[in-house]
Design an enzyme around this catalytic site. Structure first.
Site, short mmCIF file in Angstrom:
data_model
loop_
_atom_site.label_atom_id
_atom_site.label_comp_id
_atom_site.label_asym_id
_atom_site.label_seq_id
_atom_site.Cartn_x
_atom_site.Cartn_y
_atom_site.Cartn_z
N HIS A 47 0.86 -1.20 0.00
CA HIS A 47 0.00 0.00 0.00
C HIS A 47 0.89 1.25 0.00
CE1 HIS A 47 -2.72 3.12 1.33
NE2 HIS A 47 -3.71 2.33 0.94
N GLU A 90 -4.04 2.03 -7.15
CA GLU A 90 -4.43 3.19 -6.35
C GLU A 90 -3.53 4.37 -6.68
OE1 GLU A 90 -6.50 2.08 -2.47
OE2 GLU A 90 -4.38 1.75 -2.12
#
Ligand code: PGA
Length: 256
Positions: free
Chosen positions: A97, A169
């Site tokens: 992430h 993302e």
């Protein structure tokens, strides 16, 4: 058969107390039964994972972790191994992430985390994304995504990647509101690119099976259009997943 859409909630540190997490999980269990054609996964902070997983055991919602150690065991203070996560109820873990990469997780480390997750039988949700919104004419953001994917995946035996999920993302959209998210038409272009890189590394059929999720400022307002027009197989939802009402609206908006 078409794969079900996958909605993953990433609580980050938004949900802080065991009581709040427990009440959220109970309510989610009750409310999620009516939804069809999609899977819902949730990633609470590590200490809240066992109880949330326990509450959701008999529901269709699956629980996982936000990150995992690059080490399998031993003297690594503060780290949590993939094996332990599995034992306390995790089905999956986010890996790479952007908030972990900003905190220092390098491509190398991320690859080791992916290896540990696969060894322990956790489904890896492998996160990639460019930092800047401005598109470089020389395609720098494409190169970056390709480097993030190949540095982690190219040395891993292909037959172990059957359960891989990729989450795209764009870092510039994370934590913002729907109006600042990526537009579905732009997203479609990125998904085609990511799919092509995957097809070069795996084979075409295997690449087509990898669900590609979008994350970054997903809210009830844009969830349906991102999933219907963006060409993604699901969504990775941050802040809006920590608000039960918003999370349920997103789930509802993305039903088949
Ligand atoms: P956000 O976060 O939905 O709050 O933008 C998404 C993520 O970081 O996974």
């Amino acid at each position: 058969m078409a794969r079900k859409r996958l909605i993953v909630g990433n609580w980050k540190m938004y949900v802080e107390s065991p009581e709040e997490a427990h009440a959220f999980a109970l309510a989610l269990r009750r409310r999620v039964r009516g939804f069809k054609g999609l899977e819902v996964w949730l990633a609470p902070p590590h200490p809240l994972l066992p109880d949330v997983s326990h509450v959701l055991e008999s529901s269709p919602v699956r629980v996982g972790a936000q990150t995992v150690s690059a080490h399998s065991d031993g003297a690594h203070t503060g780290e949590v191994s993939a094996k332990t996560l599995k034992k306390v109820g995790a089905l999956f873990t986010l890996i790479g992430h952007s908030e972990r990469r900003i905190a220092g997780d390098t491509n190398e480390l991320v690859r080791a985390q992916l290896e540990r997750a696969l060894e322990a039988g956790l489904v890896p949700i492998f996160c990639i994304g460019e930092r800047e919104r401005e598109r470089e004419t020389d395609g720098e953001h494409f190169e970056l995504l390709e480097a993030q994917l190949t540095s982690a995946l190219s040395t891993i035996p292909k037959n172990t990647l059957k359960k891989l999920v990729v989450a795209y993302e764009p870092v510039w959209a994370i934590g913002k509101h729907a109006a600042d998210a990526m537009q579905p038409s732009e997203l479609q272009e990125m998904v085609i690119f990511i799919r092509k890189i995957l097809a070069d590394m795996l084979d075409r059929a295997a690449a087509l099976r990898v669900p590609i999720l979008y994350g970054g400022a997903v809210e009830p307002e844009n969830a349906a259009s991102l999933i219907r027009e963006g060409g993604v197989g699901g969504l990775l939802v941050g802040h809006a997943s920590a608000e039960l009402g918003q999370f349920l609206e997103i789930i509802k908006a993305t039903q088949n």
